[in-house]
Design a protein around this motif. Sequence first.
Motif, PDB file in Angstrom:
ATOM      1  N   GLU A  69      34.876  37.986  47.369  1.00 40.45           N
ATOM      2  CA  GLU A  69      34.182  37.160  46.692  1.00 40.45           C
ATOM      3  C   GLU A  69      34.824  36.334  45.471  1.00 40.45           C
ATOM      4  O   GLU A  69      34.471  34.969  45.368  1.00 40.45           O
ATOM      5  N   GLU A  70      36.029  36.678  45.017  1.00 40.57           N
ATOM      6  CA  GLU A  70      36.370  35.841  43.946  1.00 40.57           C
ATOM      7  C   GLU A  70      37.632  34.757  44.604  1.00 40.57           C
ATOM      8  O   GLU A  70      38.092  33.969  43.994  1.00 40.57           O
ATOM      9  N   ASP A 104      26.091  41.390  39.657  1.00 35.08           N
ATOM     10  CA  ASP A 104      27.176  40.594  39.308  1.00 35.08           C
ATOM     11  C   ASP A 104      26.951  39.248  38.458  1.00 35.08           C
ATOM     12  O   ASP A 104      27.915  38.504  38.363  1.00 35.08           O
ATOM     13  N   ALA A 105      25.635  39.157  38.136  1.00 35.73           N
ATOM     14  CA  ALA A 105      25.344  38.021  37.479  1.00 35.73           C
ATOM     15  C   ALA A 105      25.364  38.182  36.040  1.00 35.73           C
ATOM     16  O   ALA A 105      25.086  37.214  35.096  1.00 35.73           O
ATOM     17  N   ARG A 149      31.027  22.408  40.434  1.00 35.21           N
ATOM     18  CA  ARG A 149      29.844  23.393  40.416  1.00 35.21           C
ATOM     19  C   ARG A 149      28.729  22.821  40.783  1.00 35.21           C
ATOM     20  O   ARG A 149      28.410  21.627  40.207  1.00 35.21           O
ATOM     21  N   GLY A 204      35.829  32.906  47.116  1.00 32.50           N
ATOM     22  CA  GLY A 204      34.693  32.194  47.789  1.00 32.50           C
ATOM     23  C   GLY A 204      34.309  32.780  49.101  1.00 32.50           C
ATOM     24  O   GLY A 204      33.538  32.099  49.798  1.00 32.50           O
ATOM     25  N   GLU A 250      22.405  30.651  35.810  1.00 31.04           N
ATOM     26  CA  GLU A 250      23.680  30.980  35.384  1.00 31.04           C
ATOM     27  C   GLU A 250      24.622  29.955  36.235  1.00 31.04           C
ATOM     28  O   GLU A 250      24.420  29.420  37.120  1.00 31.04           O
ATOM     29  N   HIS A 309      31.500  43.272  44.801  1.00 27.27           N
ATOM     30  CA  HIS A 309      32.645  42.958  45.080  1.00 27.27           C
ATOM     31  C   HIS A 309      33.678  43.778  44.507  1.00 27.27           C
ATOM     32  O   HIS A 309      33.623  43.989  43.215  1.00 27.27           O
ATOM     33  N   SER A 332      29.111  31.355  40.691  1.00 27.79           N
ATOM     34  CA  SER A 332      28.589  31.386  41.807  1.00 27.79           C
ATOM     35  C   SER A 332      28.975  32.753  42.637  1.00 27.79           C
ATOM     36  O   SER A 332      29.920  33.487  42.153  1.00 27.79           O
ATOM     37  N   PRO A 346      28.842  33.502  46.556  1.00 24.47           N
ATOM     38  CA  PRO A 346      28.612  32.745  47.572  1.00 24.47           C
ATOM     39  C   PRO A 346      27.664  33.575  48.707  1.00 24.47           C
ATOM     40  O   PRO A 346      26.876  32.859  49.304  1.00 24.47           O
ATOM     41  N   LEU A 401      29.781  26.161  44.856  1.00 23.74           N
ATOM     42  CA  LEU A 401      30.958  25.524  44.484  1.00 23.74           C
ATOM     43  C   LEU A 401      31.700  24.874  45.613  1.00 23.74           C
ATOM     44  O   LEU A 401      31.341  25.279  46.777  1.00 23.74           O
ATOM     45  N   HIS A 415      37.785  36.821  34.208  1.00 25.08           N
ATOM     46  CA  HIS A 415      38.654  35.777  34.937  1.00 25.08           C
ATOM     47  C   HIS A 415      39.877  35.369  33.803  1.00 25.08           C
ATOM     48  O   HIS A 415      40.553  34.496  34.150  1.00 25.08           O
ATOM     49  N   ASP A 473      33.877  42.342  35.841  1.00 28.94           N
ATOM     50  CA  ASP A 473      33.746  41.356  36.889  1.00 28.94           C
ATOM     51  C   ASP A 473      34.588  42.111  38.110  1.00 28.94           C
ATOM     52  O   ASP A 473      35.697  41.777  38.225  1.00 28.94           O
TER      53      ASP A 473
HETATM   54  N1  BES Z   1      30.485  37.221  38.759  1.00 27.10           N
HETATM   55  C1  BES Z   1      30.807  36.038  38.866  1.00 27.10           C
HETATM   56  C2  BES Z   1      29.901  35.197  39.199  1.00 27.10           C
HETATM   57  C3  BES Z   1      29.121  34.909  37.893  1.00 27.10           C
HETATM   58  C4  BES Z   1      29.509  34.391  36.720  1.00 27.10           C
HETATM   59  C5  BES Z   1      27.793  34.945  37.875  1.00 27.10           C
HETATM   60  C6  BES Z   1      28.964  34.224  35.513  1.00 27.10           C
HETATM   61  C7  BES Z   1      26.963  34.569  36.934  1.00 27.10           C
HETATM   62  C8  BES Z   1      27.442  34.458  35.744  1.00 27.10           C
HETATM   63  C9  BES Z   1      31.869  36.224  40.215  1.00 27.10           C
HETATM   64  O1  BES Z   1      32.582  37.241  40.244  1.00 27.10           O
HETATM   65  C10 BES Z   1      32.546  35.122  40.349  1.00 27.10           C
HETATM   66  O2  BES Z   1      33.573  34.775  39.394  1.00 27.10           O
HETATM   67  N2  BES Z   1      32.490  34.213  41.472  1.00 27.10           N
HETATM   68  C11 BES Z   1      33.060  32.878  41.586  1.00 27.10           C
HETATM   69  C12 BES Z   1      32.969  32.603  42.985  1.00 27.10           C
HETATM   70  C13 BES Z   1      33.576  31.518  43.683  1.00 27.10           C
HETATM   71  C14 BES Z   1      35.369  31.807  43.725  1.00 27.10           C
HETATM   72  C15 BES Z   1      33.198  30.906  44.772  1.00 27.10           C
HETATM   73  C16 BES Z   1      32.902  32.000  40.517  1.00 27.10           C
HETATM   74  O3  BES Z   1      31.944  31.793  40.094  1.00 27.10           O
HETATM   75  O4  BES Z   1      34.126  31.308  40.265  1.00 27.10           O
END
Ligand code: BES
Length: 462
Positions: A157-158, A184-185, A332, A160, A400, A91, A403, A405, A202, A431, A124
Amino acid sequence: MESNTQKAIDYSHEHIQEFIDSLIDFLKIQTLSSDKSYKGEVRKGAEWLAAYLKRLDVQDIRIIDTNNNPIVYGSLHQAGEDKPTILIYGHYDVQPPDPLDEWMSPPFEPTIKDGILYARGSSDMKGQAMVSLAAIQSILAFDKMPVNLKFLFEGDEEVGSPSILPFLNEYKDLFKSDFVLNLDAGMVAKDMPTIVYGLRGLAYFEILVTGPAHDLHSGLFGGIVYNPIHALSKLIAGMKDEHGKIQLPGYYDDVLPLEKKERDELNALDNPDQYYIDEMGAKAVFGEEGFSNVERIGARPTLDVNGIWGGYTGEGSKTVIPSKAHAKLSMRLVPNQTPEKVRQQLTQYMQENAPKEVSWEIKQLSSDPAYLTHIDSKPTRCFIQSLEKVMGKKPVFKREGGSIPISTHFQNLLGCESVMSGFSLPGDRVHSPNERLDLELFEQGIEVIIDYFYRVAQECGD
Ligand code: BES
Ligand code: ZN
């Protein structure tokens, strides 16, 4: 004779500065998906990726519009039909950079200090996307790609991925692949290469509580009306007890207990409380009683208030009873919970607990279920070997808390399992202000992915 793998790895080290410079270029684009006024910047991010793919001689590059931000697609089929096709996922959107005054250098002016690259999106996940692109570029410098590739980079992605389901449904043939590589994990620690085999889902909501029809003078009306901020605060306070247990009716009914073996394996990865205290800068850890920190993060559901507002928050004082109070709230989720059922549980909680003097409504912002993969699939086994070879250590396996999605849709619509890993660290401040990327890991990551492409070509073909 030097192997092609080694040649590509040597090339990647020799050209590392070039890759870092490209990443810096990418990071300067303010691809904020949460703010509509940045739509143009987000598109620029997609165009930047499309242009980069073009440099790699990727075919059929497309920037495909969705109901939200565009998806970048491309394909690189050089390996022949007997070789697998990997869908490279990434993303290019990032989270908002605020609070801005806490950044040591501006979020969109990437800055390197002591081998660390600071910028929003560095870890990220623009840096992770660049790992794959650099690995491919290093191979293509003097070889064909040993595996076939497709690319999917999304810009939502950020927030959802709200339009990804209809999109993938429409384009499932285009994206059909053997499996997905998703970097991304992240990883557990610098000396602990990691395979992530589970992500939480989420369910995100906005709650609006309304008291009087308009703001009131708190002297003229104070004492005879229910203040909606007070009502909302009480409702939120009641959603968790003092032991960290969530109080929505039936919230834990669908949560599957961890089997002893998995629990033991996960707990082997736990750190002492002090580690998390230092990472968070908090006074203490706090979570659901009866579970270790690693279980609370990966295998137990949560409920958090992400923001709360209403009334007067400007300078000085204003004697007002506000009409409205708002909160953003998210849960979560773990496997077997569904966002729809959680919405019903939240609704029931509000029906049973909201004072009758106020009205309320709930809006659902995102809903994605948890995702689990098999760690014994062939593509994952190859990744384990590449991590071990390059990083000199067997990887650990982790569920982890974050998320992604799209993972569930890759599974359900394309029948593609994801290999999930990455080269970002828990301390990367994702973040948050001063997001960072460890450039040594970035370089090692490129090596891992080069090794991986050659390994998959040998071991996962027909
Ligand atoms: N890279 C993260 C997801 C992640 C974080 C995976 C930590 C494993 C460990 C991704 O960019 C992210 O922040 N996703 C959001 C998705 C949400 C908005 C549906 C999240 O997890 O807050
Ligand atoms: Zn993120």
